[in-house]
Scaffold this active site. Sequence first.
Site, PDB file in Angstrom:
ATOM      1  N   THR A 123       0.893  -1.107  -0.061  1.00 38.64           N
ATOM      2  CA  THR A 123       0.104   0.099  -0.016  1.00 38.64           C
ATOM      3  C   THR A 123       0.752   1.143   0.043  1.00 38.64           C
ATOM      4  O   THR A 123       2.033   1.367   0.494  1.00 38.64           O
ATOM      5  CB  THR A 123      -1.023   0.035   1.335  1.00 38.64           C
ATOM      6  OG1 THR A 123      -1.631   1.251   1.514  1.00 38.64           O
ATOM      7  CG2 THR A 123       0.048  -0.075   2.360  1.00 38.64           C
ATOM      8  N   TYR A 163      -2.134   0.019  10.544  1.00 43.44           N
ATOM      9  CA  TYR A 163      -1.938  -0.563   9.366  1.00 43.44           C
ATOM     10  C   TYR A 163      -0.962  -0.206   8.466  1.00 43.44           C
ATOM     11  O   TYR A 163      -0.568  -1.230   7.915  1.00 43.44           O
ATOM     12  CB  TYR A 163      -3.444   0.148   8.527  1.00 43.44           C
ATOM     13  CG  TYR A 163      -3.662  -0.243   7.032  1.00 43.44           C
ATOM     14  CD1 TYR A 163      -3.869  -1.529   6.779  1.00 43.44           C
ATOM     15  CD2 TYR A 163      -3.263   0.615   6.181  1.00 43.44           C
ATOM     16  CE1 TYR A 163      -4.119  -2.080   5.582  1.00 43.44           C
ATOM     17  CE2 TYR A 163      -3.388   0.251   4.906  1.00 43.44           C
ATOM     18  CZ  TYR A 163      -3.789  -0.941   4.540  1.00 43.44           C
ATOM     19  OH  TYR A 163      -4.019  -1.404   3.169  1.00 43.44           O
TER      20      TYR A 163
END
Length: 351
Positions: A123, A163
């Site tokens: 990501t 995250y």
Amino acid sequence: MRWLITGGAGFIGCNAARRLAAEGHDVVVLDNLSRKGATENLAWLRRHGPVTSVFADVKDFRHLKRILGLRFDVVLHLAAQVAVTTSVLDPRADFEANALGTFNVCEAVRLCCPEAILLNASTNKVYGGMEDVRVVEAEGRYRYADYPQGISEARCLDFHSPYGCSKGAGDQYVRDYARIYGLRTVTFRQSCIYGTRQFGVEDQGWVAWFTIAAALGLPLTIYGDGKQVRDVLYVDDLIDCYLRAVERIDRVSGRAYNIGGGPSHTLSLLELLRHLERLSGRPIPRQFADWRPGDQPVFVCDLTRAEAELGWSPKTSVEEGVARLWAWVIANRELFEGAPAGTPEAAGVRG
């Protein structure tokens, strides 16, 4: 080729599985069916192609080793916890799914089929908040003051949020397993992937969430002023990128790539709503609220490395991609009827 797709019943996974099966590959889908829409996506896959499914969780190393012992040519690792807010609420579960799960995949490949190609979905959150990057406003949207081509892989990693830490740890394990153990790995730092079969009602997948909310008349809140910009990439183009990496694995093994729409495929929140208003033929009500902490005014990938080394660039225009997504939502309203309005974060640009 024989493919294993972890998280294969998710949005990206089911699109990849169908495409690969249609092209004659042997595809095995591994999923724990915990995500919203996963059961529906798996049923759709079974109706549209010869795909084998396995109920399993990447946190279960013993089970994962047994599966990898069946031998695969390519492992596409997509299984993950994907929401920033969920990671804040339950950082241990986020770590186990993302950091431990990715480590388990690396180890299972190393021990059971080290000749396999391992593709990892990372990501752009590995770059953190990028507070030092200057942003200016022009023509009703934000843009970088000093990075006209976007953010490149030369940017220092700066994990932010549980995250970001868990995905960043997995990102680095995948790269290091190429260096230390000689595995053939590629990691993709993905930015705002969207498309059909995406159930974007949570803190992830903002293009799909806006589209679903607009189609069903669900309440829609914009956090900030709506001028926030992201580069967006249609899922079919992402799968093209995966296939290019497999074709060129001897040249790109061990590399990391920023993968998104790039400077030519960007949207602000307000611009997406204008696209949807044209498609629906009616105004889309919205309300505004304060900015959320950590919400970047802009993120755009620099695709120079991907273009040069993978021979890849996005093909699906923003207009065409949003129109496809809108048509799919309208044709499949029954999948979303009664869908919750989502958390406040759901109307932002986390994913």
